[in-house]
Design a protein around this motif. Structure first.
Motif, PDB file in Angstrom:
ATOM      1  N   MET A  94     -17.135   0.538 -46.080  1.00  0.00           N
ATOM      2  CA  MET A  94     -17.043  -0.336 -45.115  1.00  0.00           C
ATOM      3  C   MET A  94     -16.111  -1.460 -45.807  1.00  0.00           C
ATOM      4  N   SER A  95     -15.137  -2.098 -45.187  1.00  0.00           N
ATOM      5  CA  SER A  95     -14.416  -3.214 -46.009  1.00  0.00           C
ATOM      6  C   SER A  95     -14.993  -4.426 -45.827  1.00  0.00           C
ATOM      7  N   ALA A  96     -14.862  -5.205 -46.885  1.00  0.00           N
ATOM      8  CA  ALA A  96     -15.470  -6.575 -46.887  1.00  0.00           C
ATOM      9  C   ALA A  96     -15.295  -7.484 -45.754  1.00  0.00           C
ATOM     10  N   ALA A  97     -14.397  -7.194 -45.086  1.00  0.00           N
ATOM     11  CA  ALA A  97     -14.114  -7.933 -43.660  1.00  0.00           C
ATOM     12  C   ALA A  97     -14.940  -7.574 -42.366  1.00  0.00           C
ATOM     13  N   SER A  98     -15.993  -6.441 -42.688  1.00  0.00           N
ATOM     14  CA  SER A  98     -16.479  -5.856 -41.607  1.00  0.00           C
ATOM     15  C   SER A  98     -17.842  -6.836 -41.275  1.00  0.00           C
ATOM     16  N   ALA A  99     -18.137  -7.003 -40.078  1.00  0.00           N
ATOM     17  CA  ALA A  99     -19.203  -7.888 -39.643  1.00  0.00           C
ATOM     18  C   ALA A  99     -20.575  -7.231 -39.769  1.00  0.00           C
ATOM     19  N   ALA A 100     -20.436  -6.310 -40.122  1.00  0.00           N
ATOM     20  CA  ALA A 100     -21.706  -5.099 -40.187  1.00  0.00           C
ATOM     21  C   ALA A 100     -22.791  -5.497 -41.101  1.00  0.00           C
ATOM     22  N   PRO A 101     -22.043  -5.758 -42.429  1.00  0.00           N
ATOM     23  CA  PRO A 101     -23.131  -6.224 -43.487  1.00  0.00           C
ATOM     24  C   PRO A 101     -24.004  -7.367 -43.179  1.00  0.00           C
ATOM     25  N   ALA A 102     -23.234  -8.368 -42.767  1.00  0.00           N
ATOM     26  CA  ALA A 102     -23.997  -9.727 -42.327  1.00  0.00           C
ATOM     27  C   ALA A 102     -24.837  -9.616 -41.221  1.00  0.00           C
ATOM     28  N   TYR A 103     -24.522  -8.854 -40.125  1.00  0.00           N
ATOM     29  CA  TYR A 103     -25.368  -8.392 -39.070  1.00  0.00           C
ATOM     30  C   TYR A 103     -26.767  -7.725 -39.400  1.00  0.00           C
ATOM     31  N   LEU A 104     -26.557  -6.775 -40.516  1.00  0.00           N
ATOM     32  CA  LEU A 104     -27.617  -5.888 -40.968  1.00  0.00           C
ATOM     33  C   LEU A 104     -28.761  -6.838 -41.679  1.00  0.00           C
ATOM     34  N   ASP A 105     -27.971  -7.943 -42.403  1.00  0.00           N
ATOM     35  CA  ASP A 105     -28.758  -8.959 -43.233  1.00  0.00           C
ATOM     36  C   ASP A 105     -29.710  -9.814 -42.278  1.00  0.00           C
ATOM     37  N   GLN A 106     -29.839  -9.831 -40.916  1.00  0.00           N
ATOM     38  CA  GLN A 106     -30.465 -10.540 -40.118  1.00  0.00           C
ATOM     39  C   GLN A 106     -31.992 -10.069 -40.127  1.00  0.00           C
ATOM     40  N   ASP A 107     -32.858 -10.916 -39.762  1.00  0.00           N
ATOM     41  CA  ASP A 107     -34.207 -10.458 -39.704  1.00  0.00           C
ATOM     42  C   ASP A 107     -34.483  -9.371 -38.384  1.00  0.00           C
ATOM     43  N   PHE A 108     -33.572  -9.739 -37.216  1.00  0.00           N
ATOM     44  CA  PHE A 108     -33.674  -8.937 -36.260  1.00  0.00           C
ATOM     45  C   PHE A 108     -32.362  -8.589 -35.586  1.00  0.00           C
ATOM     46  N   GLY A 109     -31.923  -7.519 -35.329  1.00  0.00           N
ATOM     47  CA  GLY A 109     -30.674  -7.194 -34.377  1.00  0.00           C
ATOM     48  C   GLY A 109     -30.858  -6.129 -33.617  1.00  0.00           C
ATOM     49  N   THR A 110     -29.729  -5.443 -32.978  1.00  0.00           N
ATOM     50  CA  THR A 110     -29.957  -4.444 -32.074  1.00  0.00           C
ATOM     51  C   THR A 110     -28.924  -3.237 -32.423  1.00  0.00           C
ATOM     52  N   VAL A 111     -29.324  -1.916 -32.193  1.00  0.00           N
ATOM     53  CA  VAL A 111     -28.529  -0.854 -32.439  1.00  0.00           C
ATOM     54  C   VAL A 111     -27.095  -0.787 -31.381  1.00  0.00           C
ATOM     55  N   ALA A 112     -27.409  -1.471 -30.164  1.00  0.00           N
ATOM     56  CA  ALA A 112     -26.195  -1.483 -29.516  1.00  0.00           C
ATOM     57  C   ALA A 112     -25.132  -2.830 -29.786  1.00  0.00           C
ATOM     58  N   ASP A 113     -25.583  -3.687 -30.503  1.00  0.00           N
ATOM     59  CA  ASP A 113     -24.678  -4.568 -31.054  1.00  0.00           C
ATOM     60  C   ASP A 113     -23.603  -3.991 -32.182  1.00  0.00           C
ATOM     61  N   LEU A 114     -24.496  -3.162 -33.028  1.00  0.00           N
ATOM     62  CA  LEU A 114     -23.869  -2.396 -34.248  1.00  0.00           C
ATOM     63  C   LEU A 114     -22.821  -1.410 -33.807  1.00  0.00           C
ATOM     64  N   VAL A 115     -23.394  -0.744 -32.635  1.00  0.00           N
ATOM     65  CA  VAL A 115     -22.193  -0.108 -31.798  1.00  0.00           C
ATOM     66  C   VAL A 115     -21.000  -0.578 -31.568  1.00  0.00           C
ATOM     67  N   ARG A 116     -21.280  -1.809 -30.803  1.00  0.00           N
ATOM     68  CA  ARG A 116     -19.932  -2.595 -30.561  1.00  0.00           C
ATOM     69  C   ARG A 116     -19.353  -2.932 -31.942  1.00  0.00           C
ATOM     70  N   ILE A 117     -19.817  -3.367 -32.814  1.00  0.00           N
ATOM     71  CA  ILE A 117     -19.077  -3.756 -34.166  1.00  0.00           C
ATOM     72  C   ILE A 117     -18.285  -2.437 -34.545  1.00  0.00           C
ATOM     73  N   HIS A 118     -18.863  -1.250 -34.605  1.00  0.00           N
ATOM     74  CA  HIS A 118     -18.083  -0.033 -35.112  1.00  0.00           C
ATOM     75  C   HIS A 118     -16.869   0.184 -34.219  1.00  0.00           C
ATOM     76  N   GLY A 119     -17.408  -0.199 -33.042  1.00  0.00           N
ATOM     77  CA  GLY A 119     -16.093   0.393 -31.890  1.00  0.00           C
ATOM     78  C   GLY A 119     -14.994  -0.577 -32.101  1.00  0.00           C
ATOM     79  N   ARG A 120     -15.250  -1.696 -32.457  1.00  0.00           N
ATOM     80  CA  ARG A 120     -14.104  -2.677 -32.780  1.00  0.00           C
ATOM     81  C   ARG A 120     -13.365  -2.631 -34.256  1.00  0.00           C
ATOM     82  N   GLU A 121     -14.138  -2.285 -34.865  1.00  0.00           N
ATOM     83  CA  GLU A 121     -13.508  -2.382 -36.391  1.00  0.00           C
ATOM     84  C   GLU A 121     -13.079  -1.058 -36.644  1.00  0.00           C
ATOM     85  N   ARG A 122     -13.685   0.125 -36.425  1.00  0.00           N
ATOM     86  CA  ARG A 122     -13.175   1.318 -36.550  1.00  0.00           C
ATOM     87  C   ARG A 122     -12.998   2.386 -35.454  1.00  0.00           C
ATOM     88  N   PRO A 123     -12.331   1.945 -34.442  1.00  0.00           N
ATOM     89  CA  PRO A 123     -12.059   2.612 -33.168  1.00  0.00           C
ATOM     90  C   PRO A 123     -11.939   4.120 -33.263  1.00  0.00           C
TER      91      PRO A 123
END
Length: 516
Positions: free
Chosen positions: A1-30
């Motif tokens: 995944m490219s350095a510009a992806s929002a996923a790594p920072a999102y995954l570093d959070q104490d809590f997040g959701t699967v649905a939000d990550l689906v949104r990130i992948h849908g926008r970054e890697r459609p």
């Protein structure tokens, strides 16, 4: 995944959701593949848009955050997308087993108060033939007359749901236990619990380049502990409606599969397949197993002939205690289920609730940050599942019996309810099964206790033979290798052992159907 992806920072959070990550992948890697089922595919952009439409449909129908929906169908793209959409809308999903009786399905749907019921023709046929009435609105994934066709139910292309705030303790799903009497218990897993599964996935190689082949059903937690890390970390999931060895191996080769979750009986059938060696499985990075006893000999065969690592998980859908065996790193511990996972505290207790010493046998209890909210509407059952130590700290009881070795590796013995008490002696069926499996004429075996006037209970082995076999010869051979109190009273030759959809032997059926 490219350095510009929002996923790594999102995954570093104490809590997040699967649905939000689906949104990130849908926008970054459609255009990247997200789901494959047969010849049908969904890219990440298509999946994210479909999840939005389904979530908008829930809101249109008045299904609010905290409400429940039920799904009972074979695995499909629509099934997977509907599950993910429930998460986006803050709705708890109850995935139900198509093998359930119509009465049991009706009871589970009523128990969880599902606002919508998604199904397919195969399930509807069983329900209607039995004359069972389920008043919940039906939507049919396959467009059949079993309910409102899914395509007609969906809002228009481009529909999006109103944003919903998801908190860690909100219910993610209800997984119903495979109870054989009464209504099965609904195990409530939270978003926090599933987030823990997602975070653990990165260490097993899940990521945007992984392709996970899933041949177990989406209602099973066995499948979901692999499906959700694949989705959350941006991989591609290949779904099978029904397991078939030749089809599985063909899909693995064709899609260059990197990850898979299988149960032991599936591994055995694959390794016994005559053409196994003709398939290119070099793409595999990691294989997983859980849900049923996994023999050391089978693990060793997989390590020797199937590329990639092998990890066995031991734990309960309820959470609490969990162990992991990284088999490729510990080939001398294949008879165990490994050590407790990081952050997991596992103890063994006797029948009085006292902890036992290392090397002694006891019931497995565990605690961790990944544990169920409880059983749905069953505070009594939730309380019964808890053991408290001297300091009042709560552990989840597993009902399994095991023993730790000096290195901290756990060996499973049996389910506590399957232990045989014969003449006052405890007999562990797994010990006898391991002996009987050593006979060259035995392909599979299950040992159960049956009533005995002389001993209270006595062990009987149900054996699936390799071709022609002599039951009495196998019994004599096995009894010569065990202690006097462990001797088998009978061996019954059978064509196959009754198993659940995820490979667990249904020992109750064997006991109930035995005629001495």
């Amino acid at each position: 995944m490219s350095a510009a992806s929002a996923a790594p920072a999102y995954l570093d959070q104490d809590f997040g959701t699967v649905a939000d990550l689906v949104r990130i992948h849908g926008r970054e890697r459609p255009s990247a593949p997200a789901l494959i089922h047969g010849d049908a595919k969904l890219s990440w952009g298509e999946l994210d848009a479909l999840v939005d439409r389904i979530a908008a449909g829930f809101q249109r129908d008045g299904v609010a955050p905290g409400d429940r929906i039920a799904i009972c169908a074979l695995s499909s793209l629509n099934y997977a997308a509907t599950f993910l959409a429930g998460l986006r809308a803050g709705i708890a999903v109850a995935p139900l087993a198509p093998s359930s009786t119509p009465d049991s399905l009706a009871a589970m749907i009523a128990d969880c108060g599902a606002k919508l019921f998604f199904l397919d023709r195969s399930v509807a046929t069983e329900i209607d033939a039995a004359g069972v009435k389920i008043p919940t609105k039906r939507i049919s994934f396959d467009g059949s007359e079993s309910g409102t066709p899914f395509a007609d139910w969906l809002p228009a292309v481009g529909a999006v749901p109103q944003p919903v705030t998801i908190t860690p303790e909100m219910a993610f799903n209800l997984i119903y236990s495979s109870g054989t009497t009464g209504t099965p218990k609904g195990i409530v897993q939270s978003h926090k619990m599933r987030w823990g599964h997602v975070n653990r996935g990165g260490g097993s190689g899940y990521g945007p380049n992984c392709v996970t082949l899933l041949s177990t059903p989406l209602y099973s937690n066995t499948t979901l502990v692999s499906f959700f890390p694949t989705m959350a970390l941006g991989g591609c999931a290949v779904l099978m409606e029904k397991f078939d060895v030749a089809k599985y191996l063909d899909l693995a080769q064709r899609h260059k599969v990197t990850h898979t979750m299988l149960v032991p009986v599936q591994y055995r059938r694959i390794m016994e397949y005559p053409d196994f060696g003709k398939f290119d499985l070099s793409s595999f990075v990691m294989k997983f197993c859980t849900s049923a006893p996994f023999s050391a000999a089978l693990k060793a065969d997989i390590l020797a002939r199937w590329p990639g690592g092998l990890i066995e998980y031991y734990g309960m859908t309820e959470g609490g205690g969990g162990c992991v065996l990284i088999a490729h790193e510990h080939p001398d511990k294949l008879a165990t289920v490994g050590r407790p996972l990081p952050g997991v505290d596992v103890h063994l207790i006797d029948e009085e609730g006292n902890e036992v010493a290392t090397g002694e046998i006891g019931e497995i209890v565990g605690r961790s940050g990944s544990v169920m909210n409880g059983y749905w509407n069953r505070p009594d059952a939730t309380e019964a599942a808890i053991w408290r130590n001297a300091d009042g700290v709560e552990f989840i009881r597993t009902g399994d019996v095991g023993r730790f070795d000096a290195d901290g590796f756990l060996t499973l013995m049996d389910r506590r309810k399957d232990m045989i008490i014969s003449g006052g002696f405890n007999i562990y069926p797994s010990d006898l099964e391991a002996v009987v499996l050593g006979h060259p004429a035995v392909a599979d075996v299950a040992v159960v206790g049956v009533p005995s006037d002389a001993w209270g209970e006595t062990p009987v082995a149900f054996v699936v033979p390799k071709g022609e076999a002599d039951a009495e010869e196998i019994r004599s051979w096995a009894n010569a290798k065990v202690g006097k109190t462990q001797r088998l009273s009978a061996i019954k030759l059978v064509d196959s052992l009754p198993r659940s959809a995820i490979g667990k032997v249904l020992k109750r059926e064997l006991r109930d159907g035995y005629k001495g």
